[in-house]
Design an enzyme around this catalytic site. Structure first.
Site, PDB file in Angstrom:
ATOM      1  N   ASP A 184      -5.417  30.379  43.445  1.00 15.91           N
ATOM      2  CA  ASP A 184      -5.943  31.748  43.288  1.00 15.91           C
ATOM      3  C   ASP A 184      -7.312  31.707  42.595  1.00 15.91           C
ATOM      4  O   ASP A 184      -7.938  32.746  42.384  1.00 15.91           O
ATOM      5  CB  ASP A 184      -4.939  32.666  42.570  1.00 15.91           C
ATOM      6  CG  ASP A 184      -4.655  32.244  41.155  1.00 15.91           C
ATOM      7  OD1 ASP A 184      -5.106  31.154  40.745  1.00 15.91           O
ATOM      8  OD2 ASP A 184      -3.964  33.011  40.441  1.00 15.91           O
ATOM      9  N   SER A 185      -7.796  30.497  42.307  1.00 16.39           N
ATOM     10  CA  SER A 185      -9.196  30.341  41.876  1.00 16.39           C
ATOM     11  C   SER A 185     -10.113  30.876  42.979  1.00 16.39           C
ATOM     12  O   SER A 185     -11.300  31.126  42.745  1.00 16.39           O
ATOM     13  CB  SER A 185      -9.521  28.872  41.584  1.00 16.39           C
ATOM     14  OG  SER A 185      -9.051  28.036  42.618  1.00 16.39           O
ATOM     15  N   ASP A 213      -0.697  29.111  46.001  1.00 15.75           N
ATOM     16  CA  ASP A 213      -0.603  29.611  44.628  1.00 15.75           C
ATOM     17  C   ASP A 213      -0.069  31.039  44.652  1.00 15.75           C
ATOM     18  O   ASP A 213      -0.615  31.895  45.360  1.00 15.75           O
ATOM     19  CB  ASP A 213      -2.019  29.603  44.037  1.00 15.75           C
ATOM     20  CG  ASP A 213      -2.042  29.315  42.564  1.00 15.75           C
ATOM     21  OD1 ASP A 213      -0.972  29.154  41.970  1.00 15.75           O
ATOM     22  OD2 ASP A 213      -3.167  29.242  42.012  1.00 15.75           O
ATOM     23  N   LYS A 244       3.103  27.366  44.142  1.00 12.70           N
ATOM     24  CA  LYS A 244       2.877  27.050  42.729  1.00 12.70           C
ATOM     25  C   LYS A 244       2.990  28.335  41.924  1.00 12.70           C
ATOM     26  O   LYS A 244       2.521  29.386  42.364  1.00 12.70           O
ATOM     27  CB  LYS A 244       1.496  26.423  42.532  1.00 12.70           C
ATOM     28  CG  LYS A 244       1.155  26.165  41.066  1.00 12.70           C
ATOM     29  CD  LYS A 244      -0.082  25.324  40.900  1.00 12.70           C
ATOM     30  CE  LYS A 244      -1.379  26.092  40.923  1.00 12.70           C
ATOM     31  NZ  LYS A 244      -1.524  27.121  39.875  1.00 12.70           N
ATOM     32  N   GLU A 290      -2.978  21.804  32.852  1.00 14.47           N
ATOM     33  CA  GLU A 290      -4.391  22.216  32.791  1.00 14.47           C
ATOM     34  C   GLU A 290      -4.887  22.276  31.343  1.00 14.47           C
ATOM     35  O   GLU A 290      -4.295  22.944  30.489  1.00 14.47           O
ATOM     36  CB  GLU A 290      -4.585  23.589  33.475  1.00 14.47           C
ATOM     37  CG  GLU A 290      -6.058  24.008  33.433  1.00 14.47           C
ATOM     38  CD  GLU A 290      -6.440  25.068  34.458  1.00 14.47           C
ATOM     39  OE1 GLU A 290      -5.581  25.475  35.286  1.00 14.47           O
ATOM     40  OE2 GLU A 290      -7.616  25.492  34.427  1.00 14.47           O
TER      41      GLU A 290
HETATM   42  O1  KIV Z   1      -6.011  28.258  41.263  1.00 14.89           O
HETATM   43  C1  KIV Z   1      -6.317  27.085  41.068  1.00 14.89           C
HETATM   44  O2  KIV Z   1      -7.300  26.571  41.603  1.00 14.89           O
HETATM   45  C2  KIV Z   1      -5.474  26.299  40.185  1.00 14.89           C
HETATM   46  C3  KIV Z   1      -5.979  24.948  39.799  1.00 14.89           C
HETATM   47  C4  KIV Z   1      -6.946  25.091  38.700  1.00 14.89           C
HETATM   48  C5  KIV Z   1      -4.875  24.025  39.448  1.00 14.89           C
HETATM   49  O3  KIV Z   1      -4.456  26.750  39.786  1.00 14.89           O
END
Ligand code: KIV
Length: 283
Positions: free
Chosen positions: A43-44, A82, A111, A180
């Protein structure tokens, strides 16, 4: 396509697991061809694709679009979706429904951010056959609301909590855990304690694998650069040089050249010219 058990085997054989994020067809294909083990549709995306200041506003609908692109681009990598903020905080039936949406599209796992407090969800989802990756330490969805983008595991008390969270997630059935911004000493201890792989981001090189946000790795995102990020190329300057050259060539008429242009059959063009003249349009 890689399986969950292949990923787990890598830990047994002390082989590092490689993970990057991706959010679209073209970059997922490049990651896949390059031999990456896992692609996380993180979700980044909210920050690097949509330009938000945090991951909080990202919705299930956003994530579904990003997953579609990545799934079309990847053949070998394990694709992990995610769960965005709001997709697992209410009723379990909603969490399950959202996780199933990702699995039905072809994602291989999901995730969820959180430790012991979400271990019941990990347990229920795993029981339904959905592979779950945990995420502890800095949790980008909620940490900024409480204590900012801080390092985790600096004190003994914090480290005990992290270790307990990791153990709880493994017991609940998580197949892997993202650590993280966890201090390297505690990331190493957790990695040695668990039998499932740990995937580190800003947590030192003793984790079983590493993940980076693709835009950080490629130097495509310059709003922030955490200490743990390594930019392997400077895409912003490469891209702007290329785009600058394009602008120059369009202005000068150098682009498009004959190699980028389609032509008529000459006799047909002659015919057309005769017809055109007969119209007396420019008299
Ligand atoms: O959303 C994301 O990119 C993440 C990574 C930082 C592990 O959760």
């Amino acid at each position: 396509m890689k399986s969950i058990s292949e990923i787990k085997q890598k830990k047994i054989h002390s082989e590092k697991i490689t993970v990057v994020t991706a959010y679209d067809y073209s970059t997922a294909k490049i990651c896949d061809i390059s031999g990456i083990d896992m692609i996380l549709v993180g979700d980044s995306a909210g920050m690097v694709m949509l330009g938000y200041d945090s991951t909080m506003p990202v919705t299930m609908d956003d994530m579904i679009v990003f997953c579609k692109g990545v799934l079309n681009g990847s053949k070998n990598a394990l694709v992990v979706a995610d769960m965005p903020f709001g997709s697992y905080q209410s009723k379990f039936s909603d969490t399950l429904c959202n996780a199933i949406k990702f699995m039905k599209m072809g994602c291989n796992a999901i995730k969820i951010e959180g430790g012991s407090e979400i271990s019941h969800l990990v347990g229920h989802l795993s029981c339904k056959g959905i592979p779950v990756m945990g995420h502890i330490g800095l949790k980008p969805q909620t940490s900024p609301l409480w204590n900012g983008y801080n390092i985790h595991g600096k004190t003994c008390d914090e480290s005990v909590c992290l270790l307990n969270d990791a153990i709880a997630l493994e017991k609940a059935g998580a197949f892997s855990i993202v650590l993280e911004m966890v201090t390297s000493e505690i990331a190493e201890k957790i990695s040695q304690t668990l039998s499932i792989p740990t995937i580190g981001i800003g947590s030192g090189n003793k984790c079983d694998g590493q993940v980076l946000v693709l835009h950080d790795l490629l130097g495509l995102y310059d709003k922030i650069k955490p200490k743990f990020v390594k930019r392997y190329i400077d895409s912003i300057s490469l891209f702007s040089t290329a785009i600058g050259t394009y602008i120059k060539e369009v202005k000068s008429g150098e682009f498009p050249s004959s190699s980028n242009t389609f032509s008529m059959i000459p006799e047909e063009f002659e015919k057309f010219n005769k017809y055109f003249k007969s119209l007396h349009l420019r008299e």
